[in-house]
Design a protein around this motif. Structure first.
Motif, PDB file in Angstrom:
ATOM      1  N   LEU A 356       0.835  -1.211   0.000  1.00 50.12           N
ATOM      2  CA  LEU A 356       0.000   0.000   0.000  1.00 50.12           C
ATOM      3  C   LEU A 356       0.865   1.254   0.000  1.00 50.12           C
ATOM      4  N   ALA A 357       1.982   1.216   0.705  1.00 52.67           N
ATOM      5  CA  ALA A 357       2.875   2.372   0.724  1.00 52.67           C
ATOM      6  C   ALA A 357       3.440   2.647  -0.664  1.00 52.67           C
ATOM      7  N   ILE A 358       3.785   1.586  -1.420  1.00 49.12           N
ATOM      8  CA  ILE A 358       4.289   1.766  -2.786  1.00 49.12           C
ATOM      9  C   ILE A 358       3.215   2.346  -3.691  1.00 49.12           C
ATOM     10  N   PHE A 359       1.971   1.853  -3.562  1.00 50.75           N
ATOM     11  CA  PHE A 359       0.870   2.415  -4.359  1.00 50.75           C
ATOM     12  C   PHE A 359       0.739   3.917  -4.092  1.00 50.75           C
ATOM     13  N   GLY A 360       0.828   4.307  -2.814  1.00 51.06           N
ATOM     14  CA  GLY A 360       0.722   5.720  -2.465  1.00 51.06           C
ATOM     15  C   GLY A 360       1.861   6.537  -3.035  1.00 51.06           C
ATOM     16  N   GLN A 361       3.087   6.001  -2.969  1.00 53.87           N
ATOM     17  CA  GLN A 361       4.249   6.723  -3.501  1.00 53.87           C
ATOM     18  C   GLN A 361       4.154   6.881  -5.015  1.00 53.87           C
ATOM     19  N   MET A 362       3.658   5.850  -5.710  1.00 56.13           N
ATOM     20  CA  MET A 362       3.555   5.933  -7.167  1.00 56.13           C
ATOM     21  C   MET A 362       2.433   6.880  -7.578  1.00 56.13           C
ATOM     22  N   ALA A 363       1.380   6.964  -6.788  1.00 51.02           N
ATOM     23  CA  ALA A 363       0.327   7.940  -7.070  1.00 51.02           C
ATOM     24  C   ALA A 363       0.870   9.359  -6.963  1.00 51.02           C
ATOM     25  N   GLN A 364       1.964   9.521  -6.161  1.00 51.62           N
ATOM     26  CA  GLN A 364       2.603  10.826  -6.032  1.00 51.62           C
ATOM     27  C   GLN A 364       3.711  11.045  -7.068  1.00 51.62           C
ATOM     28  N   GLY A 365       3.995  10.035  -7.905  1.00 52.23           N
ATOM     29  CA  GLY A 365       4.955  10.242  -8.981  1.00 52.23           C
ATOM     30  C   GLY A 365       6.190   9.362  -8.946  1.00 52.23           C
ATOM     31  N   LEU A 366       6.303   8.436  -7.972  1.00 53.25           N
ATOM     32  CA  LEU A 366       7.448   7.532  -7.957  1.00 53.25           C
ATOM     33  C   LEU A 366       7.436   6.668  -9.211  1.00 53.25           C
TER      34      LEU A 366
END
Length: 675
Positions: A356-366
């Motif tokens: 879930l943390a990775i999904f959140g980071q990628m939604a921010q542009g990771l």
């Protein structure tokens, strides 16, 4: 640049990949890479000091000078984990003039990944090569090449960990064979007992014929020492501490041996004793020397058989848009069974927060992230996977969805666990070897013949009185030997290097860094290569200064006692508790006409007039009754001179005691002629 090169070469030495045949180790990886990219050549290249040394390579590389491998060198210059793709080397100004591009090798396409250890050091490259120009491979294929590169590095590191564990075990065995010190271990809960080969040797039994459980082991000890040993071990476990005991063993061949056993508790993470580890040394010879003086006077492989990657499109909220059919091979689900469920539903609950943390980071542009985590198979079991997440953007360059490539990492995870276990075993072996040296007061050293470099254990610094932070210099160490002993020490080392013969129990004097003069005993063995050439000398040293001083003091004391006894005018006599004479001073001859040898071995009462025997027996009985607490009383009796005349003698029988045990050993008497 030179510093980076030095660090990379040091990493190569650490994994010990230079000058070692790689075909068996990397042949399957290179074959898999060549098949994956459909290229005629794939190779592992580990760089040496002069340039690149191609490993697992066909004839294209065999006739090429190392310095020609500018393609791999360029990749290495890009840094750790770098990826270099050259679609047509002939049109690339960096490589257009390279002999492998312009010459018979005719290299055009190159794709290589830098082999990088976990701590960021580079070892070389894994690359695929074609003689025809090719377009850049897809990201999925390049990811697979990176995974194969990680497999190569993992195999190198696993091999190193196993080698370190094996080396430490060999060192422990070598230390034992050279020094005569064995090691043992008792499991506190199960009571299992483990002996090294040297412990079997000391007990006079073999590993094939003897099971060293607690009962069998204890039966080999002298009956008077069994309770002592049991108490020592129990008290050490109770106190979570250590013990040391001098004991006697009755070997099956009937020989009694004197031994020293030292033990220390091994504690778990809760501080509880789980085992007792110790060292065992036969000190019979030392004990016999000391006892003789005292009597006179009162001692790896992880490789994938197939690549089963799963490709899935995941919305930013975690929902799945597409799952490739290979998911059934990996997790047992058909794609339609997973439709409508979120990706995290198939992840182990302890790892969901990371997803879930990775999904959140990628939604921010990771842009990209790789994670090793646990997935749940349809049958409920846990499957370790490695998932590579990559962000997909829309026409407005905004995050749209995530493409995830999932591959089975179960075997790799097992390899990582095995590597960690092997490293732990190597560390434990090193700790046990160091513990054994400290407990036995024994140090070990190694001299590399080619470089004359010296390495040695912590205990050696203690023996020499040197700071462990200082570098070791062979000539400086030899200079610390006493000047009168330097020539003989140099000759022993020269003999070992030229003849290969060992040196055992050599004694020499050492002048420590603090100026102290110490007595040292040492052993020396050589190690040879496959051709029989000496490549190293190994040995042990032990500080025996106190033992030497004790023996010298005892010898001086014995000499003084003998001088007194042999020159006294009165008779000095000793007999055992049964009255058998064991010693008579030389003054017996002028007094009675008999030489000392005539009385030794006979009963003293046989020489006394029968009428006077009861009085002598009464005086001796009084001493036994009071255990020597009362002063001896004078008793007179008659004996016959060798010429027949009668002599009157006065004696004061006194009990003799063992200074260590307190047991009565006999009767000592000073006899005077009162005729």
């Amino acid at each position: 640049m030179r510093e980076a090169e030095a660090r990379r070469l040091e990493a190569l030495r650490i994994v010990e990949a230079l000058n070692r045949p790689p075909q068996e180790r990397f042949g399957l990886v290179t074959a898999l890479a060549a098949d994956l990219f459909k290229t005629p050549l794939a190779l592992v290249s580990l760089t040496e000091i002069e340039g690149s040394s191609p490993l697992s390579t066909p004839a294209v590389a065999a006739n090429s000078p190392p310095q020609a491998w500018t393609l791999s060198a360029e990749a290495l210059g890009m840094g750790p984990n770098a990826l270099l793709v050259v679609e047509d080397a002939a049109t690339d100004r960096r490589f257009a003039t390279d002999p492998l591009v312009t010459g018979a090798a005719h290299i055009r396409f190159y794709a290589g990944v830098v082999l990088t250890t976990r701590d960021g050091r580079t070892l070389g490259t894994l690359c695929v090569i074609d003689t025809k120009p090719r377009r850049r491979p897809t990201p999925a294929k390049l990811d697979r090449l990176k995974m194969l590169a990680r497999i190569v590095v993992d195999e190198l590191e696993l091999a190193r960990a196993h080698r370190l564990a094996s080396e430490k075990q060999r060192l422990l065995e070598l230390t034992e064979s050279v020094s005569g010190v064995g090691h043992w271990r008792i499991e506190v809960g199960a009571g299992d007992v483990g002996w090294s080969d040297m412990v079997y040797t000391i007990h006079g039994v073999s590993r094939e014929d003897f099971e060293p459980d607690l009962r069998n082991s204890l039966a080999l000890y002298h009956p008077d020492d069994r309770s002592k040993l049991t108490a020592c071990v129990r008290e050490a476990v109770a106190a979570k501490g250590s013990f040391e005991a001098q004991l006697r063993i009755n070997r099956p061949d009937g020989e009694i041996r004197d031994v020293i056993s030292r033990g220390v508790c091994e504690l778990d993470e809760h501080g509880e004793a789980t085992a007792v580890f110790g060292v065992f040394q036969d000190i019979t010879d030392q004990t016999r020397i000391l006892n003789a003086i005292k009597r006179s006077e009162r001692r790896y492989k992880l490789l994938a058989d197939n690549m089963s990657d799963v490709v899935t499109r995941i919305r930013l909220d975690g929902g799945s848009g597409y799952i490739s059919p290979t998911i059934e091979r990996l997790l047992g689900y058909r794609p339609e069974e997973m439709t409508g469920r979120s990706a995290q539903d198939f992840v182990h609950q302890d790892d969901r927060s990371q997803i879930l943390a990775i999904f959140g980071q990628m939604a921010q542009g990771l842009e990209q992230k790789t994670l090793q985590h646990r997935a749940i198979h349809k049958d409920g079991r846990t499957v370790w996977v490695e998932t590579s997440f990559r962000l997909v953007r829309d026409e407005q360059d905004q995050p749209l969805e995530i493409v995830a490539v999932i591959r089975d990492a179960t075997d790799r995870k097992a390899l990582e666990d095995a590597t960690i276990a092997a490293r732990d075993e190597a560390r434990e072996q090193a700790q046990r070897a160091a513990t054994a040296e400290r407990m036995a007061g024994l140090g070990h050293w190694r001299l590399e013949v080619a470089t004359r470099s010296v390495t040695w254990s912590e205990q050696m610094y203690q023996i020499y009185g040197l700071d462990p932070a200082l570098p070791l210099d062979l000539d400086a160490l030899l200079a610390m030997t006493h000047p009168d002993d330097q020539a003989e020490s140099s000759q022993r080392l020269h003999r070992a290097l030229t003849t290969g013969q060992p040196t055992m129990e050599a004694v020499f004097r050492l002048i420590r860094a603090d100026g102290q003069l110490r007595d040292i005993t040492g052993n020396m063995l050589v190690q040879k290569d496959a051709d029989g050439q000496v490549i190293a000398v190994v040995g042990t040293m032990s500080d025996v200064t106190e033992q030497q001083h004790a023996q010298a003091a005892l010898a001086q004391s014995e000499a003084r006692y003998r001088l007194l006894a042999e020159n006294a005018s009165d008779l000095i006599m000793h007999s055992d508790v049964k009255g058998q004479v064991t010693y008579v001073s030389p003054s017996i001859l002028p007094t009675t006409g008999y030489a000392p040898e005539a009385l030794v071995g006979t009963n003293i009462l046989d020489w006394i007039a029968p009428e006077d025997v009861p009085g002598v027996q009464a005086a001796v009985a009084k001493q036994f009754k009071s255990r020597g607490a009362e002063p001896p009383i004078a008793v007179e009796y008659r004996v016959r001179h060798k010429d027949g005349r009668e002599l009157w003698l006065e004696a004061r029988p006194t009990l003799a005691f063992d200074p260590e045990t307190g047991a009565i050993t006999g009767i000592t008497d000073v006899v005077r002629d009162i005729s």
